[in-house]
Design a protein around this motif. Structure first.
Motif, short mmCIF file in Angstrom:
data_model
loop_
_atom_site.label_atom_id
_atom_site.label_comp_id
_atom_site.label_asym_id
_atom_site.label_seq_id
_atom_site.Cartn_x
_atom_site.Cartn_y
_atom_site.Cartn_z
N ILE A 1 0.84 -1.20 0.00
CA ILE A 1 0.00 0.00 0.00
C ILE A 1 0.87 1.24 0.00
O ILE A 1 0.55 2.24 -0.68
N ARG A 2 1.97 1.21 0.74
CA ARG A 2 2.88 2.37 0.73
C ARG A 2 3.44 2.61 -0.67
O ARG A 2 3.57 3.76 -1.12
N VAL A 3 3.75 1.51 -1.38
CA VAL A 3 4.25 1.64 -2.75
C VAL A 3 3.19 2.28 -3.64
O VAL A 3 3.47 3.21 -4.41
N TRP A 4 1.95 1.77 -3.55
CA TRP A 4 0.85 2.33 -4.35
C TRP A 4 0.65 3.81 -4.05
O TRP A 4 0.46 4.63 -4.95
N ARG A 5 0.64 4.16 -2.77
CA ARG A 5 0.42 5.56 -2.40
C ARG A 5 1.51 6.46 -2.97
O ARG A 5 1.23 7.56 -3.46
N THR A 6 2.75 5.99 -2.92
CA THR A 6 3.86 6.78 -3.44
C THR A 6 3.78 6.93 -4.96
O THR A 6 3.91 8.03 -5.50
N LEU A 7 3.54 5.81 -5.65
CA LEU A 7 3.52 5.83 -7.11
C LEU A 7 2.36 6.67 -7.65
O LEU A 7 2.54 7.48 -8.55
N LEU A 8 1.17 6.46 -7.09
CA LEU A 8 0.02 7.20 -7.61
C LEU A 8 0.09 8.68 -7.22
O LEU A 8 -0.37 9.54 -7.96
N GLY A 9 0.67 8.95 -6.06
CA GLY A 9 0.86 10.35 -5.69
C GLY A 9 1.80 11.06 -6.64
O GLY A 9 1.56 12.19 -7.07
N ALA A 10 2.88 10.36 -7.02
CA ALA A 10 3.84 10.95 -7.96
C ALA A 10 3.24 11.03 -9.36
O ALA A 10 3.39 12.02 -10.07
N GLY A 11 2.53 9.97 -9.75
CA GLY A 11 1.96 9.95 -11.09
C GLY A 11 0.90 11.01 -11.31
O GLY A 11 0.72 11.50 -12.43
N SER A 12 0.22 11.39 -10.24
CA SER A 12 -0.84 12.40 -10.38
C SER A 12 -0.29 13.75 -10.83
O SER A 12 -1.02 14.56 -11.41
N HIS A 13 0.99 14.00 -10.57
CA HIS A 13 1.59 15.27 -11.00
C HIS A 13 1.72 15.35 -12.51
O HIS A 13 1.93 16.43 -13.06
N CYS A 14 1.63 14.20 -13.18
CA CYS A 14 1.73 14.19 -14.65
C CYS A 14 0.41 14.55 -15.31
O CYS A 14 0.38 14.79 -16.53
N LEU A 15 -0.66 14.57 -14.53
CA LEU A 15 -1.99 14.89 -15.07
C LEU A 15 -2.28 16.36 -14.76
O LEU A 15 -2.20 16.79 -13.61
N ARG A 16 -2.66 17.08 -15.77
CA ARG A 16 -2.77 18.53 -15.66
C ARG A 16 -4.05 18.96 -14.95
O ARG A 16 -5.16 18.68 -15.40
N ALA A 17 -3.90 19.64 -13.81
CA ALA A 17 -5.03 20.28 -13.17
C ALA A 17 -5.24 21.64 -13.82
O ALA A 17 -4.29 22.27 -14.31
N ASP A 18 -6.47 22.10 -13.87
CA ASP A 18 -6.78 23.38 -14.51
C ASP A 18 -6.20 24.52 -13.67
O ASP A 18 -6.60 24.71 -12.52
N PRO A 19 -5.25 25.28 -14.22
CA PRO A 19 -4.59 26.33 -13.43
C PRO A 19 -5.50 27.51 -13.09
O PRO A 19 -5.14 28.34 -12.24
N ARG A 20 -6.65 27.58 -13.74
CA ARG A 20 -7.56 28.69 -13.45
C ARG A 20 -8.34 28.48 -12.16
O ARG A 20 -8.99 29.41 -11.65
N ILE A 21 -8.30 27.27 -11.62
CA ILE A 21 -9.06 26.95 -10.42
C ILE A 21 -8.22 27.22 -9.18
O ILE A 21 -7.07 26.78 -9.07
N HIS A 22 -8.80 27.94 -8.23
CA HIS A 22 -8.12 28.22 -6.97
C HIS A 22 -8.30 27.04 -6.03
O HIS A 22 -9.43 26.65 -5.70
N VAL A 23 -7.19 26.45 -5.59
CA VAL A 23 -7.22 25.32 -4.66
C VAL A 23 -6.99 25.86 -3.26
O VAL A 23 -5.96 26.47 -2.98
N GLU A 24 -7.94 25.60 -2.40
CA GLU A 24 -7.94 26.17 -1.05
C GLU A 24 -7.99 25.07 0.00
O GLU A 24 -9.01 24.39 0.15
N PRO A 25 -6.88 24.82 0.72
CA PRO A 25 -6.92 23.82 1.79
C PRO A 25 -8.00 24.19 2.82
O PRO A 25 -8.23 25.37 3.09
N PHE A 26 -8.63 23.17 3.38
CA PHE A 26 -9.78 23.42 4.25
C PHE A 26 -9.71 22.52 5.49
O PHE A 26 -9.40 21.33 5.39
#
Length: 335
Positions: free
Chosen positions: A45-70
């Motif tokens: 599970i640690r391997v999966w969490r690391t790989l998918l967390g890193a891989g998600s950076h390759c997918l483009r989030a829309d830069p026009r959207i404001h991301v606000e931690p809550f």
């Protein structure tokens, strides 16, 4: 007989694009062999969490959207037993008074996070013009059932308590998040909790036992999901819980007074049978629903909305459904 071209068909009935076929092949060759070897133990599970967390950076989030931690401690809300955490994704000019999307991310109840799913959540925010709230829920094996369900329920209760009318809340979830969204909707129908306005499910993981996936006709064609691995994750989440609990066994718990559902599933994924079976449950309950089976597409293909045309079309279909009949006007075209 009149010949109908692809362009004349709805997007979810068209021939798969060359881009989507190439992506499915790449994932089948590069990911599936690895995923079949990963066990459901802490190290895997640690391997999966690391790989998918890193891989998600390759997918483009829309830069026009404001991301606000809550984070809301909810000390003034005795019906909520713990702080609600996550992130808001706010489009330009987005106003929660017009509606809110509550997004429950997938990841087999053990991996992923709101951050890994920003390719979907920012696109939803932009296409609908509505703020999206993605809660961070507790995960197995550290926190088995009903932890994730309780956290999703608390997030929904928080939106209600902060003045969002239930009919203007749309639940959206992918994979295990789709199970959560359906489970939360069923809970609302069984209790005095107000029912959400709409529900959208992307490749929902409906049968946590894995029986339907193991018997799926798509068993050898699915580019990504190995049913045996999914079954292990299901057991991790359920833990010592009762498999017949209506919050888990949603195929056997048809309810009345359900909100409208949109279900999107890939045509070559092993969870297709589950989505179709759940659609049958909705039909038997008399619910308003739409099932879209996208030919040639894989599990949660919506994640690749910046790479393949079908994913972008699916996101637009979801946005149209969310905005339908609520007076929000037309859906803006995504860039």
């Amino acid at each position: 007989m009149t010949h109908v071209t692809d362009a004349e068909l709805p997007p979810y009935e068209r021939t798969p694009s060359s881009q989507s076929r190439a992506l499915a092949t790449a994932i089948r060759l590069g990911v599936r062999p690895f995923s079949g070897r990963v066990k459901g133990g802490p190290a895997g599970i640690r391997v999966w969490r690391t790989l998918l967390g890193a891989g998600s950076h390759c997918l483009r989030a829309d830069p026009r959207i404001h991301v606000e931690p809550f984070s809301d401690p909810c000390v003034d809300l005795p019906q909520i037993g713990r702080p609600v955490r996550g992130e808001w994704l706010r489009p330009p000019g987005g106003d929660a008074s017009r509606g809110v999307v509550l997004y429950l991310h997938g990841g087999a109840y053990a991996i992923c996070s709101p951050r890994t799913h920003r390719a979907i959540t920012t696109r939803l925010a932009m296409d609908t013009g509505l703020p999206v709230f993605a809660p961070r829920y507790r995960q197995a094996p550290e926190h088995p059932f009903p932890a994730a369900f309780e956290d999703a329920l608390d997030a929904y209760r928080l939106l209600l308590a902060r003045g969002i009318p239930p009919e203007r809340i749309t639940l959206v979830g992918d994979s295990s998040g789709g199970h959560l969204a359906a489970s939360l909707t069923g809970e609302a129908c069984r209790t005095d909790l107000p029912t959400p306005g709409k529900v959208v499910l992307f490749s929902p993981w409906i049968d946590l036992t894995g029986e339907l996936a193991m018997s799926s006709a798509m068993l050898r064609r699915d580019p990504f999901i190995v049913p045996a691995v999914a079954t292990r994750f299901g057991r991790l989440y359920v833990g010592t819980g009762d498999w017949n609990d209506p919050r888990l066994s949603i195929l056997s718990c048809g309810s009345a007074d359900l909100p409208p559902f949109l279900i999107q599933v890939g045509g070559i994924e092993v969870l297709r049978d589950e989505a179709e079976r759940f659609a049958d449950v909705l039909a038997e309950a008399g619910a308003d629903y739409e099932l879209q089976v996208w030919p040639g597409q894989m599990h949660v293909f919506q994640m690749f909305n910046g790479l393949i045309p079908e994913a972008g079309e699916a996101m637009r279909e979801a946005a149209r459904f969310i905005r339908r009949d609520v007076g929000h006007g037309s859906v803006p075209e995504a860039a």
